[in-house]
Write an enzyme that holds these catalytic residues in place. Structure first.
Site, short mmCIF file in Angstrom:
data_model
loop_
_atom_site.label_atom_id
_atom_site.label_comp_id
_atom_site.label_asym_id
_atom_site.label_seq_id
_atom_site.Cartn_x
_atom_site.Cartn_y
_atom_site.Cartn_z
N PRO A 188 0.79 -1.22 0.00
CA PRO A 188 0.00 0.00 0.00
C PRO A 188 0.82 1.28 0.00
O PRO A 188 1.86 1.38 0.68
CB PRO A 188 -0.84 -0.10 1.27
CG PRO A 188 -0.19 -1.15 2.09
CD PRO A 188 0.48 -2.08 1.14
N ASN A 189 0.32 2.23 -0.75
CA ASN A 189 0.83 3.60 -0.87
C ASN A 189 2.08 3.71 -1.74
O ASN A 189 2.51 4.83 -2.06
CB ASN A 189 1.09 4.23 0.52
CG ASN A 189 -0.18 4.32 1.33
OD1 ASN A 189 -1.15 4.91 0.86
ND2 ASN A 189 -0.21 3.74 2.52
N ARG A 212 5.37 11.94 -3.32
CA ARG A 212 5.25 12.47 -1.96
C ARG A 212 6.48 12.00 -1.17
O ARG A 212 7.08 10.99 -1.50
CB ARG A 212 4.00 11.90 -1.24
CG ARG A 212 2.68 12.32 -1.81
CD ARG A 212 2.22 13.65 -1.24
NE ARG A 212 0.86 13.99 -1.65
CZ ARG A 212 0.50 14.38 -2.88
NH1 ARG A 212 1.41 14.47 -3.82
NH2 ARG A 212 -0.75 14.69 -3.15
N TYR A 268 11.64 8.49 0.62
CA TYR A 268 11.57 7.42 -0.37
C TYR A 268 12.23 7.75 -1.72
O TYR A 268 12.20 6.93 -2.64
CB TYR A 268 10.11 7.01 -0.59
CG TYR A 268 9.44 6.49 0.66
CD1 TYR A 268 9.88 5.32 1.27
CD2 TYR A 268 8.40 7.19 1.27
CE1 TYR A 268 9.30 4.85 2.44
CE2 TYR A 268 7.81 6.73 2.43
CZ TYR A 268 8.26 5.55 3.01
OH TYR A 268 7.68 5.10 4.16
N ASN A 287 8.02 -5.89 -1.45
CA ASN A 287 8.01 -4.78 -0.50
C ASN A 287 6.57 -4.69 0.01
O ASN A 287 5.72 -4.07 -0.65
CB ASN A 287 8.43 -3.47 -1.16
CG ASN A 287 8.47 -2.34 -0.14
OD1 ASN A 287 7.96 -2.47 0.98
ND2 ASN A 287 9.04 -1.21 -0.52
N ALA A 329 3.41 -1.14 4.53
CA ALA A 329 2.91 -1.19 5.92
C ALA A 329 2.43 -2.59 6.32
O ALA A 329 2.44 -2.93 7.51
CB ALA A 329 1.82 -0.16 6.13
N GLU A 365 12.78 -9.78 0.74
CA GLU A 365 12.00 -8.65 1.27
C GLU A 365 12.80 -7.36 1.03
O GLU A 365 13.99 -7.31 1.35
CB GLU A 365 11.79 -8.87 2.77
CG GLU A 365 11.05 -7.76 3.49
CD GLU A 365 10.94 -8.02 5.00
OE1 GLU A 365 11.31 -9.14 5.47
OE2 GLU A 365 10.50 -7.11 5.70
N HIS A 410 12.87 -3.07 1.48
CA HIS A 410 12.35 -1.79 1.98
C HIS A 410 13.24 -0.68 1.44
O HIS A 410 14.48 -0.75 1.53
CB HIS A 410 12.32 -1.75 3.51
CG HIS A 410 11.42 -2.79 4.05
ND1 HIS A 410 10.06 -2.67 3.98
CD2 HIS A 410 11.67 -3.99 4.61
CE1 HIS A 410 9.51 -3.76 4.47
NE2 HIS A 410 10.46 -4.58 4.87
N ARG A 432 13.96 4.10 11.81
CA ARG A 432 12.68 4.82 11.89
C ARG A 432 11.90 4.40 13.15
O ARG A 432 12.50 3.89 14.10
CB ARG A 432 11.89 4.59 10.59
CG ARG A 432 12.66 5.07 9.36
CD ARG A 432 11.87 4.88 8.09
NE ARG A 432 10.67 5.71 8.09
CZ ARG A 432 9.69 5.58 7.19
NH1 ARG A 432 9.78 4.67 6.24
NH2 ARG A 432 8.64 6.37 7.25
O1 CA2 Z 1 10.77 1.64 3.26
C1 CA2 Z 1 9.89 0.96 2.71
O2 CA2 Z 1 9.98 0.53 1.57
C2 CA2 Z 1 8.58 0.69 3.46
O3 CA2 Z 1 8.16 -0.64 3.15
C3 CA2 Z 1 7.58 1.71 2.92
C4 CA2 Z 1 6.23 1.67 3.63
C5 CA2 Z 1 6.41 1.72 5.16
O4 CA2 Z 1 5.16 1.53 5.78
C6 CA2 Z 1 7.39 0.66 5.64
O5 CA2 Z 1 7.55 0.78 7.04
C7 CA2 Z 1 8.73 0.80 4.96
C8 CA2 Z 1 5.39 2.87 3.22
C9 CA2 Z 1 5.16 2.97 1.77
C10 CA2 Z 1 4.58 4.31 1.49
O6 CA2 Z 1 5.12 4.75 0.28
C11 CA2 Z 1 5.02 6.08 0.00
C12 CA2 Z 1 5.84 6.51 -1.01
C13 CA2 Z 1 5.83 7.84 -1.35
C14 CA2 Z 1 4.99 8.71 -0.70
C15 CA2 Z 1 4.16 8.26 0.29
C16 CA2 Z 1 4.17 6.92 0.65
#
Ligand code: CA2
Length: 146
Positions: free
Chosen positions: A11-12, A19, A24, A75, A78, A99, A101, A108
């Protein structure tokens, strides 16, 4: 013998590059997919690349990978920290699982330090930015040759 690798994004991650670039980076998920396909062709790997904001869809793609793919790069975003259902699905897959990230989750918040997936993954990559995906593919090429 298939050389199909399924790459799954949770997700996201559709917002990647749009963003929070300080966390990221500025590459989009389409850029990541293109980099994976380019390296995939150099490594003679076929790439199946998906993103979803829905847990069940990720589970369905893991089930499909059981029939089609020799490895999974995931990946879970969340869902990494919450989903026993994705862990259970991954446990039914016979090949290597890596996996990824983008951020260094260990630097974090505390709640990002635990992953349901890590205990069953062949390897975990965190904090290498979007390069983590191509690093995972390089490792995958080695693992599936074994
Ligand atoms: O660091 C990573 O790849 C995560 O898997 C990203 C997840 C986070 O919940 C994990 O703890 C670590 C969040 C993905 C959200 O992706 C976004 C990317 C750009 C803007 C907003 C959100």
């Amino acid at each position: 013998m298939s050389r199909l690798i399924t790459i799954l994004n949770g997700p996201n991650l559709n917002l990647l590059g749009k963003r929070q670039p300080h966390i990221y980076g500025s590459e989009t998920l389409a850029d990541v997919e293109a980099a994976c396909r380019k390296l995939g062709s150099e490594l003679d790997l076929e790439i199946n690349f998906h993103q979803s904001n829905r847990e069940y869809e990720i589970i369905d793609w893991i089930h499909a990978a059981r029939e089609t793919s020799v490895g999974i790069v995931i990946n879970p975003a969340a869902f990494t920290h919450t989903s026993v259902a994705i862990l259970d699905a991954l446990n039914t897959f016979d090949g290597p699982i890596i996996e990824v990230h983008i951020s260094n989750v260990h630097k974090r918040e505390e709640f990002r330090h635990h992953s349901y997936v890590s205990a069953i993954a062949s390897g975990v990559i965190a904090g290498f930015g979007t390069q983590g995906y191509t690093l995972a593919l390089q490792r995958m090429a080695v693992l599936i040759a074994k």
